[in-house]
Design a protein around this motif. Structure first.
Motif, PDB file in Angstrom:
ATOM      1  N   GLY A 192       0.808  -1.217   0.000  1.00 26.65           N
ATOM      2  CA  GLY A 192       0.000   0.000   0.000  1.00 26.65           C
ATOM      3  C   GLY A 192       0.841   1.267   0.000  1.00 26.65           C
ATOM      4  N   ILE A 193       1.855   1.315   0.846  1.00 25.92           N
ATOM      5  CA  ILE A 193       2.674   2.529   0.958  1.00 25.92           C
ATOM      6  C   ILE A 193       3.369   2.828  -0.365  1.00 25.92           C
ATOM      7  CG2 ILE A 193       4.780   3.461   2.003  1.00 25.92           C
ATOM      8  CD1 ILE A 193       3.884   2.091   4.608  1.00 25.92           C
TER       9      ILE A 193
ATOM     10  N   GLY B  97      -7.020  -0.655  10.839  1.00 26.11           N
ATOM     11  CA  GLY B  97      -6.748   0.643  11.446  1.00 26.11           C
ATOM     12  C   GLY B  97      -5.255   0.908  11.515  1.00 26.11           C
ATOM     13  N   LEU B  98      -4.483  -0.094  11.925  1.00 26.15           N
ATOM     14  CA  LEU B  98      -3.024   0.050  11.988  1.00 26.15           C
ATOM     15  C   LEU B  98      -2.419   0.243  10.601  1.00 26.15           C
ATOM     16  CD1 LEU B  98      -2.238  -2.703  14.636  1.00 26.15           C
ATOM     17  CD2 LEU B  98      -1.683  -0.279  14.862  1.00 26.15           C
ATOM     18  N   VAL B  99      -2.954  -0.513   9.633  1.00 27.75           N
ATOM     19  CA  VAL B  99      -2.427  -0.407   8.262  1.00 27.75           C
ATOM     20  C   VAL B  99      -2.688   0.987   7.700  1.00 27.75           C
ATOM     21  CG1 VAL B  99      -2.719  -1.255   5.902  1.00 27.75           C
ATOM     22  CG2 VAL B  99      -2.596  -2.880   7.782  1.00 27.75           C
ATOM     23  N   ILE B 100      -3.914   1.491   7.878  1.00 34.05           N
ATOM     24  CA  ILE B 100      -4.256   2.833   7.351  1.00 34.05           C
ATOM     25  C   ILE B 100      -3.392   3.897   8.014  1.00 34.05           C
ATOM     26  CG2 ILE B 100      -6.096   4.573   7.285  1.00 34.05           C
ATOM     27  CD1 ILE B 100      -8.077   2.181   6.996  1.00 34.05           C
ATOM     28  N   LEU B 101      -3.220   3.782   9.325  1.00 30.31           N
ATOM     29  CA  LEU B 101      -2.352   4.730  10.042  1.00 30.31           C
ATOM     30  C   LEU B 101      -0.935   4.729   9.472  1.00 30.31           C
ATOM     31  CD1 LEU B 101      -2.074   5.054  13.915  1.00 30.31           C
ATOM     32  CD2 LEU B 101      -0.050   4.905  12.526  1.00 30.31           C
ATOM     33  N   PHE B 102      -0.405   3.536   9.246  1.00 34.44           N
ATOM     34  CA  PHE B 102       0.971   3.416   8.754  1.00 34.44           C
ATOM     35  C   PHE B 102       1.076   3.920   7.321  1.00 34.44           C
ATOM     36  CE2 PHE B 102       4.925   0.754   8.027  1.00 34.44           C
ATOM     37  CZ  PHE B 102       5.686   1.479   8.909  1.00 34.44           C
ATOM     38  N   TRP B 103       0.078   3.657   6.483  1.00 34.04           N
ATOM     39  CA  TRP B 103       0.057   4.209   5.120  1.00 34.04           C
ATOM     40  C   TRP B 103       0.144   5.726   5.193  1.00 34.04           C
ATOM     41  CZ3 TRP B 103      -4.658   1.334   2.481  1.00 34.04           C
ATOM     42  CH2 TRP B 103      -4.286   0.023   2.204  1.00 34.04           C
ATOM     43  N   TRP B 104      -0.683   6.300   6.050  1.00 32.27           N
ATOM     44  CA  TRP B 104      -0.774   7.761   6.169  1.00 32.27           C
ATOM     45  C   TRP B 104       0.558   8.344   6.639  1.00 32.27           C
ATOM     46  CZ3 TRP B 104      -1.684  11.542  10.278  1.00 32.27           C
ATOM     47  CH2 TRP B 104      -2.236  12.741   9.814  1.00 32.27           C
ATOM     48  N   GLN B 105       1.231   7.662   7.547  1.00 33.94           N
ATOM     49  CA  GLN B 105       2.483   8.172   8.103  1.00 33.94           C
ATOM     50  C   GLN B 105       3.650   8.048   7.124  1.00 33.94           C
ATOM     51  OE1 GLN B 105       4.093   5.993  11.431  1.00 33.94           O
ATOM     52  NE2 GLN B 105       5.203   7.783  12.190  1.00 33.94           N
ATOM     53  N   MET B 106       3.767   6.931   6.442  1.00 32.97           N
ATOM     54  CA  MET B 106       4.975   6.633   5.675  1.00 32.97           C
ATOM     55  C   MET B 106       4.913   7.055   4.201  1.00 32.97           C
ATOM     56  SD  MET B 106       7.479   5.170   7.383  1.00 32.97           S
ATOM     57  CE  MET B 106       8.404   4.321   6.123  1.00 32.97           C
ATOM     58  N   SER B 107       3.708   7.219   3.651  1.00 35.89           N
ATOM     59  CA  SER B 107       3.597   7.457   2.203  1.00 35.89           C
ATOM     60  C   SER B 107       4.320   8.733   1.769  1.00 35.89           C
ATOM     61  CB  SER B 107       2.124   7.521   1.782  1.00 35.89           C
ATOM     62  OG  SER B 107       1.523   6.269   1.986  1.00 35.89           O
TER      63      SER B 107
ATOM     64  N   THR C  26      10.287   0.454   4.050  1.00 30.90           N
ATOM     65  CA  THR C  26       8.940   0.141   4.528  1.00 30.90           C
ATOM     66  C   THR C  26       8.906  -1.222   5.217  1.00 30.90           C
ATOM     67  OG1 THR C  26       8.459  -0.589   2.274  1.00 30.90           O
ATOM     68  CG2 THR C  26       7.648   1.561   2.915  1.00 30.90           C
ATOM     69  N   LEU C  27       9.669  -2.165   4.697  1.00 37.33           N
ATOM     70  CA  LEU C  27       9.708  -3.495   5.298  1.00 37.33           C
ATOM     71  C   LEU C  27      10.319  -3.439   6.697  1.00 37.33           C
ATOM     72  CD1 LEU C  27       9.058  -6.439   4.421  1.00 37.33           C
ATOM     73  CD2 LEU C  27      11.468  -6.677   3.854  1.00 37.33           C
ATOM     74  N   ALA C  28      11.468  -2.767   6.824  1.00 29.92           N
ATOM     75  CA  ALA C  28      12.143  -2.695   8.126  1.00 29.92           C
ATOM     76  C   ALA C  28      11.292  -1.950   9.145  1.00 29.92           C
ATOM     77  CB  ALA C  28      13.495  -2.000   7.953  1.00 29.92           C
ATOM     78  N   ASN C  29      10.664  -0.854   8.724  1.00 29.08           N
ATOM     79  CA  ASN C  29       9.848  -0.070   9.662  1.00 29.08           C
ATOM     80  C   ASN C  29       8.567  -0.788  10.066  1.00 29.08           C
ATOM     81  OD1 ASN C  29      11.011   2.689  10.264  1.00 29.08           O
ATOM     82  ND2 ASN C  29      11.260   2.616   8.061  1.00 29.08           N
ATOM     83  N   SER C  30       7.989  -1.548   9.156  1.00 29.23           N
ATOM     84  CA  SER C  30       6.742  -2.245   9.502  1.00 29.23           C
ATOM     85  C   SER C  30       6.992  -3.346  10.531  1.00 29.23           C
ATOM     86  CB  SER C  30       6.085  -2.825   8.242  1.00 29.23           C
ATOM     87  OG  SER C  30       6.940  -3.752   7.617  1.00 29.23           O
ATOM     88  N   PHE C  31       8.147  -3.974  10.501  1.00 33.92           N
ATOM     89  CA  PHE C  31       8.438  -5.019  11.483  1.00 33.92           C
ATOM     90  C   PHE C  31       8.745  -4.428  12.861  1.00 33.92           C
ATOM     91  CE2 PHE C  31       9.048  -7.937   7.906  1.00 33.92           C
ATOM     92  CZ  PHE C  31       8.471  -9.086   8.427  1.00 33.92           C
TER      93      PHE C  31
ATOM     94  N   GLU D  31       5.018   2.135  18.774  1.00 30.91           N
ATOM     95  CA  GLU D  31       4.303   3.268  19.382  1.00 30.91           C
ATOM     96  C   GLU D  31       2.878   3.388  18.837  1.00 30.91           C
ATOM     97  OE1 GLU D  31       7.212   3.625  17.783  1.00 30.91           O
ATOM     98  OE2 GLU D  31       8.610   4.894  18.899  1.00 30.91           O
ATOM     99  N   GLN D  32       2.737   3.266  17.524  1.00 31.92           N
ATOM    100  CA  GLN D  32       1.424   3.393  16.907  1.00 31.92           C
ATOM    101  C   GLN D  32       0.491   2.275  17.388  1.00 31.92           C
ATOM    102  OE1 GLN D  32       4.383   3.327  15.476  1.00 31.92           O
ATOM    103  NE2 GLN D  32       4.573   4.739  13.766  1.00 31.92           N
ATOM    104  N   ASN D  33       1.052   1.067  17.513  1.00 28.34           N
ATOM    105  CA  ASN D  33       0.299  -0.074  18.006  1.00 28.34           C
ATOM    106  C   ASN D  33      -0.165   0.176  19.451  1.00 28.34           C
ATOM    107  OD1 ASN D  33       1.040  -3.668  18.245  1.00 28.34           O
ATOM    108  ND2 ASN D  33      -0.867  -2.570  18.227  1.00 28.34           N
TER     109      ASN D  33
END
Length: 288
Positions: free
Chosen positions: A77-78, A152-162, A214-219, A223-225
């Motif tokens: 997604g990102i 919810g976590l995925v959408i948050l992370f998309w919004w932050q990293m894109s 994106t791979l390293a940050n997603s693992f 904090e967001q969780n």
């Protein structure tokens, strides 16, 4: 010659000392404690017991699967969103596209905890109000189920990293010679053909960097969780980083948590090296 060598080590030595003290020595100590039953105060050697127990720990395996699924959705997604943003803001060079670049990048400047609380408000308060006004069940109960919590976590992370990843694509898109694109247009190529045959092959190094980041940050997401779901409901959105933290500092099983951390390190390293290897291989094939 001697003086040149001396100055070299004079500049390098402080960095080596800091890296050793902050990263290398704690990492080696962590490997040692993964073979103990440390609770933070006492520790005794248990060998590979922690590692064997991890493979039968339902909560740990659930966290691993959730993190893998989250990473898959996040990476795809990102990069799609970031590339779309980059293509949009590089179509024209004016104040509006510069304004868009700023807007897209701002979420990356917000801390993970604050970001989690912002989206918690959106999902619970704003979505709840929309659901009541529009009589749409889609907006009700976000973060109250495992599925909506994960999304919810995925959408948050998309919004932050894109926005952050967009800058990488923008840098590579701007490096493509304008004369190449103008020549293609003169030959009758449309926008889709220019993107597919000219821009996309030259974005291969950008894909390599962006996929790795994106791979390293997603693992490593924590904090967001914590702020958005705190692992709930019933630990169904507890990512691997949170699982390790709770094991170490809530249940005081620090040796066990160290073993989980070492396994996570090995897995992320293997996935990252595999991704880099296949990405570089693809780049070389495009160049040849």
């Amino acid at each position: 010659m001697f003086q040149k060598k001396y100055y070299y080590w004079l500049f390098v030595l402080p960095s080596l000392v800091l890296i050793s003290v902050i990263i290398l020595i704690p990492f080696l100590i962590g490997i040692f404690y993964s073979f103990t039953n440390s609770n933070g105060i006492t520790a005794s050697w248990v060998g590979l017991k922690n590692y064997f127990l991890l493979f039968s720990d339902a909560n740990f395996l659930q966290s691993c699967w959730l993190t893998f699924l989250f990473s898959l959705l996040s990476v795809a997604g990102i990069n799609v969103i970031a590339l779309s943003f980059a293509l949009l803001v590089t179509r024209r060079d004016n104040r509006f596209t510069k304004f868009l670049r700023t807007i897209f990048f701002i979420p990356n400047l917000i801390g993970g905890i604050l970001l989690g609380f912002i989206w918690q408000f959106i999902f619970i308060q704003i979505f709840g109000a929309l659901g009541s006004q529009l009589h749409l069940s889609f907006f009700n109960g976000w973060l109250s189920t495992p599925e909506s919590g994960l999304w919810g976590l995925v959408i948050l992370f998309w919004w932050q990293m894109s926005g952050y990843i967009m800058l990488i694509y923008v840098a590579f898109l701007n490096a493509i010679p304008r004369s190449t694109i103008e020549s293609a247009k003169l030959d009758g190529a449309n926008e889709g053909q220019i993107f597919w045959w000219i821009k996309l092959p030259q974005l291969a190094p950008a894909f390599t960097i962006s996929l790795f980041l994106t791979l390293a940050n997603s693992f490593k997401l924590y904090e967001q969780n914590l702020a958005l779901t705190n692992g709930g409901p019933f630990r169904s959105t507890e990512m691997i980083a949170m699982n390790i933290y709770n094991t170490a500092f809530v249940n005081y099983q620090q040796g066990y948590a160290q073993a989980a951390g070492i396994l996570l390190f090995i897995f992320v390293a293997l996935v990252s090296f595999a991704q880099l290897y296949f990405s570089r291989k693809g780049e070389r094939q495009n160049e040849s």
